[in-house]
Scaffold this active site. Structure first.
Site, PDB file in Angstrom:
ATOM      1  CE  LYS A 183      -3.914  -2.206   2.442  1.00 16.70           C
ATOM      2  NZ  LYS A 183      -4.855  -2.108   3.598  1.00 16.70           N
ATOM      3  CE1 TYR A 222      -8.871  -3.868   0.533  1.00 16.54           C
ATOM      4  CE2 TYR A 222      -8.232  -1.872  -0.658  1.00 16.54           C
ATOM      5  CZ  TYR A 222      -7.905  -2.954   0.146  1.00 16.54           C
ATOM      6  OH  TYR A 222      -6.607  -3.115   0.570  1.00 16.54           O
ATOM      7  NE  ARG A 226      -5.623 -12.924   5.048  1.00 15.81           N
ATOM      8  CZ  ARG A 226      -6.408 -11.838   5.121  1.00 15.81           C
ATOM      9  NH1 ARG A 226      -6.338 -10.893   4.175  1.00 15.81           N
ATOM     10  NH2 ARG A 226      -7.235 -11.663   6.123  1.00 15.81           N
ATOM     11  CG  ASN A 243      -3.415  -2.542   6.960  1.00 16.21           C
ATOM     12  OD1 ASN A 243      -3.276  -2.093   5.827  1.00 16.21           O
ATOM     13  ND2 ASN A 243      -4.415  -3.335   7.297  1.00 16.21           N
ATOM     14  CG  HIS A 292      -4.932  -6.425  -0.470  1.00 17.98           C
ATOM     15  ND1 HIS A 292      -6.166  -6.529   0.134  1.00 17.98           N
ATOM     16  CD2 HIS A 292      -4.920  -7.319  -1.489  1.00 17.98           C
ATOM     17  CE1 HIS A 292      -6.876  -7.456  -0.513  1.00 17.98           C
ATOM     18  NE2 HIS A 292      -6.141  -7.948  -1.503  1.00 17.98           N
ATOM     19  CD  GLU A 325      -8.134  -9.683  -3.657  1.00 21.91           C
ATOM     20  OE1 GLU A 325      -6.955 -10.004  -3.385  1.00 21.91           O
ATOM     21  OE2 GLU A 325      -9.018  -9.517  -2.796  1.00 21.91           O
TER      22      GLU A 325
END
Ligand code: IDP
Ligand code: MG
Length: 141
Positions: free
Chosen positions: A10, A50, A86, A113, A116, A127
């Site tokens: 990000k 999103y 993840r 954060n 993604h 995605e």
């Protein structure tokens, strides 16, 4: 099972000079990078990425953050790549993310954060297709 997953660094991660650190973690984990590009997300792409959060109170902040500067989109491939990435990324909120995870080590707050990562095979496929054409993904064979 070999899987593909989308990682996006990000704008906060790019701005803070964490591109190399994040790529390095993916490589050292034994996962393959099969596509990579630096892009600036349009509002339309960000809203597509999103869309499941479109009715959440944080949606506007999320979209305005991810469109605020360049991002790095990375397609990662490997055995159980989705859950492995993840787990490397850590919990959504940096205050809950454990040390040793990307968000636990670098996350500033839940909006900023750092990364993604896709959360299941259906979303990873969707995605990846948002940002990459088939010919932009390489084979190592
Ligand atoms: P994930 O990125 O860990 O999969 P999601 O629940 O899919 O988390 O949310 C997508 C993104 O939306 C998060 O990475 C975070 O930046 C933002 N977000 C999620 N929940 C909140 C919240 O409660 N407040 C503000 N932003 C949030
Ligand atoms: Mg998510």
């Amino acid at each position: 099972m070999s899987e593909r997953t989308l990682v996006l660094i990000k704008p906060d991660g790019v701005h803070r000079g964490l591109i190399g650190e994040i790529i390095s973690r993916i490589e050292r984990r034994g996962l393959k990078i099969i596509g990579i590009k630096m892009i600036r997300l349009s509002r339309e792409k960000a809203e597509e990425l999103y869309y499941m959060h479109r009715n959440k109170p944080f949606f506007e902040d999320l979209i305005s953050h991810v469109t605020s500067g360049p991002v790095v989109a990375i397609v990662v491939e490997g055995s159980n790549a989705i859950i492995k990435v993840r787990n490397m990324v850590g919990a959504t909120s940096p205050q809950n993310a454990l040390p040793g995870t990307i968000r636990g080590d670098y996350g500033l707050d839940v909006t900023r954060n750092v990364v993604h990562a896709s959360d299941n095979t259906e979303n990873s496929e969707r995605e990846i297709n948002l940002f990459f054409e088939d010919h932009e993904l390489v084979s190592y064979m």
